[in-house]
Design a protein around this motif. Structure first.
Motif, short mmCIF file in Angstrom:
data_model
loop_
_atom_site.label_atom_id
_atom_site.label_comp_id
_atom_site.label_asym_id
_atom_site.label_seq_id
_atom_site.Cartn_x
_atom_site.Cartn_y
_atom_site.Cartn_z
N ALA A 63 -2.32 -13.47 18.12
CA ALA A 63 -2.43 -11.73 18.06
C ALA A 63 -2.97 -11.38 19.57
CB ALA A 63 -3.30 -11.32 17.18
N GLU A 64 -3.88 -12.00 20.22
CA GLU A 64 -4.34 -11.67 21.55
C GLU A 64 -3.14 -11.82 22.57
OE1 GLU A 64 -7.00 -10.03 22.81
OE2 GLU A 64 -7.89 -9.68 20.43
N LYS A 65 -2.44 -12.94 22.47
CA LYS A 65 -1.32 -13.21 23.45
C LYS A 65 -0.22 -12.01 23.18
CE LYS A 65 -2.04 -18.10 23.66
NZ LYS A 65 -1.44 -19.28 23.53
N LEU A 66 0.00 -11.75 22.14
CA LEU A 66 1.20 -10.51 21.87
C LEU A 66 0.48 -9.26 22.34
CD1 LEU A 66 2.05 -11.45 18.04
CD2 LEU A 66 3.34 -11.72 20.17
N ARG A 67 -0.81 -8.97 22.05
CA ARG A 67 -1.38 -7.62 22.85
C ARG A 67 -1.27 -7.71 24.40
NH1 ARG A 67 -5.89 -4.51 21.48
NH2 ARG A 67 -6.74 -3.62 23.62
N GLU A 68 -1.39 -8.77 24.87
CA GLU A 68 -1.08 -8.89 26.25
C GLU A 68 0.32 -8.54 26.77
OE1 GLU A 68 -2.22 -12.76 28.35
OE2 GLU A 68 -4.11 -12.50 27.11
N LEU A 69 1.28 -9.04 25.79
CA LEU A 69 2.85 -8.44 26.07
C LEU A 69 3.13 -7.15 25.72
CD1 LEU A 69 4.44 -11.45 24.36
CD2 LEU A 69 4.40 -11.21 26.73
N VAL A 70 2.26 -6.70 24.66
CA VAL A 70 2.55 -5.36 24.51
C VAL A 70 1.76 -4.29 25.29
CG1 VAL A 70 1.80 -3.43 22.84
CG2 VAL A 70 2.61 -5.53 21.89
N LYS A 71 0.63 -4.48 25.97
CA LYS A 71 -0.20 -3.68 26.85
C LYS A 71 0.16 -3.54 28.06
CE LYS A 71 -3.56 -2.19 24.84
NZ LYS A 71 -3.72 -0.62 24.12
N SER A 72 0.62 -4.77 28.56
CA SER A 72 0.76 -5.26 30.18
C SER A 72 1.69 -4.15 30.73
CB SER A 72 1.31 -6.40 30.46
OG SER A 72 1.44 -6.57 31.96
N ALA A 73 1.02 -3.41 31.97
CA ALA A 73 2.08 -2.48 32.77
C ALA A 73 2.94 -3.20 33.80
CB ALA A 73 1.38 -1.51 33.20
N ASP A 74 2.97 -4.38 33.80
CA ASP A 74 3.63 -5.28 34.95
C ASP A 74 4.83 -5.96 34.25
OD1 ASP A 74 1.40 -4.68 36.56
OD2 ASP A 74 0.15 -6.23 35.86
N HIS A 75 5.57 -5.61 33.53
CA HIS A 75 6.64 -6.08 33.05
C HIS A 75 7.91 -5.99 34.20
CE1 HIS A 75 5.38 -7.45 29.22
NE2 HIS A 75 4.98 -6.31 28.87
N SER A 76 8.72 -7.15 34.29
CA SER A 76 9.81 -6.91 35.27
C SER A 76 10.95 -6.38 34.46
CB SER A 76 9.99 -8.16 35.97
OG SER A 76 10.28 -9.33 34.76
N GLU A 77 11.02 -6.19 33.02
CA GLU A 77 12.03 -5.68 32.28
C GLU A 77 11.46 -4.67 31.54
OE1 GLU A 77 13.65 -8.31 28.96
OE2 GLU A 77 12.34 -9.80 30.10
N LEU A 78 12.60 -3.94 30.93
CA LEU A 78 12.26 -2.93 30.03
C LEU A 78 11.60 -3.40 28.65
CD1 LEU A 78 12.23 0.28 29.13
CD2 LEU A 78 14.53 -0.26 28.42
N VAL A 79 10.33 -3.06 28.21
CA VAL A 79 10.13 -3.46 26.91
C VAL A 79 10.62 -2.18 26.02
CG1 VAL A 79 8.20 -3.67 25.29
CG2 VAL A 79 8.19 -4.46 27.66
N THR A 80 11.65 -2.58 25.07
CA THR A 80 12.39 -1.77 24.11
C THR A 80 11.33 -1.32 23.09
OG1 THR A 80 13.24 -3.14 22.45
CG2 THR A 80 14.65 -2.91 24.81
N GLN A 81 11.68 0.02 22.60
CA GLN A 81 10.90 0.50 21.50
C GLN A 81 10.98 -0.24 20.32
OE1 GLN A 81 12.45 4.57 20.63
NE2 GLN A 81 11.69 5.48 22.70
N GLU A 82 11.98 -0.91 19.94
CA GLU A 82 11.93 -2.00 18.68
C GLU A 82 11.29 -3.30 18.99
OE1 GLU A 82 15.45 0.81 19.01
OE2 GLU A 82 14.77 -0.67 20.40
N THR A 83 11.32 -3.80 20.34
CA THR A 83 10.53 -4.86 20.54
C THR A 83 9.06 -4.32 20.50
OG1 THR A 83 12.09 -5.75 22.34
CG2 THR A 83 9.71 -6.52 22.65
N GLU A 84 8.70 -3.37 21.11
CA GLU A 84 7.20 -3.02 20.96
C GLU A 84 6.59 -2.76 19.36
OE1 GLU A 84 5.40 0.47 23.40
OE2 GLU A 84 5.75 1.35 21.45
N LEU A 85 7.62 -2.38 18.53
CA LEU A 85 7.26 -2.26 17.16
C LEU A 85 6.99 -3.46 16.32
CD1 LEU A 85 7.27 -0.44 14.63
CD2 LEU A 85 9.73 -0.51 14.36
N LEU A 86 8.03 -4.36 16.75
CA LEU A 86 8.07 -5.64 16.10
C LEU A 86 6.84 -6.59 16.63
CD1 LEU A 86 11.81 -6.45 16.39
CD2 LEU A 86 10.39 -6.00 14.14
N LEU A 87 6.58 -6.54 17.99
CA LEU A 87 5.46 -7.07 18.31
C LEU A 87 3.93 -6.57 17.83
CD1 LEU A 87 6.09 -7.46 22.26
CD2 LEU A 87 6.08 -9.18 20.56
#
Length: 211
Positions: free
Chosen positions: A47-71
């Protein structure tokens, strides 16, 4: 009925969740109640690894709303099964830094994802599990974000527009005003008064369930 109780602290950025959690800890210690703590997203290695994916502002691609919700719900499912439920079954009380109400407010209110979509995912992952007590720290987003910026660099979600946080707050209040298990505390008061209010509600809850 689980032998332990689940107390959750909710609120926008800068509402004072960390200090509120300390007050809850102190109250439980004073009443000699054994407890564990969690945070969301996070709380287990995966879950901490998923937290990093959700919170990071350094993504090179768009994090979709649906991806955020599912994560968010993937992390919550891991936490529930691997930490929260086992602790409650042992008779420990659990203090949660956020839970399902956050997704209802942030993704439901802020992102405007329909309630039935979130509800379906919540039912599949949480299977009806809900906190015993939620303390929602209510604050004007302008005040909260000013406090958050003073702490340092903002994460991906904290960088959203003010309108996002206004919708999130509105959703928090809408849900809280229709759920008896949620207590609203005015987090714009002095810190001393906020802490007194939290302590009062938590002590009343502990006394009721330990009597």
């Amino acid at each position: 009925m689980l032998p332990g109780k689940f107390i959750v602290i909710e609120g926008l950025e800068g509402a004072g969740k960390s200090s509120a959690i300390s007050i809850v800890e102190q109250a439980l210690n004073n009443k000699q109640v054994s407890f564990d703590k969690t945070r969301e997203p996070g709380g287990t290695p995966l879950a901490e690894k998923l937290r990093e994916l959700v919170k990071s502002a350094d993504h090179s691609e768009l994090v979709t709303q649906e991806t955020e919700l599912l994560l968010m719900y993937a992390a919550r499912s891991q936490l529930l099964v691997n930490k929260i439920l086992p602790s409650l079954e042992k008779g420990l009380w659990v203090i949660g830094d956020r839970h399902d109400l956050s997704s209802r407010a942030y993704q439901g209110g802020g992102r405007q994802i329909p309630d039935d979509v979130i509800g379906g995912i919540a039912n599949a992952t949480l299977k009806g599990f809900t906190p015993d007590l939620t303390i929602y720290l209510d604050i004007d987003p302008k005040i909260g974000l000013k406090r958050a910026r003073a702490r340092g660099e903002l994460d991906r979600i904290e960088l959203e527009a003010m309108s996002f946080f206004e919708r999130t707050r509105d959703k928090y209040l809408l849900i809280a005003n229709h759920d008896d298990s949620i207590v609203i505390v005015d987090a714009s008061q002095s810190m001393e008064q906020v802490h007194q209010d939290i302590e009062k509600h938590v002590n009343q809850f502990i006394d009721f369930h330990k009597s």
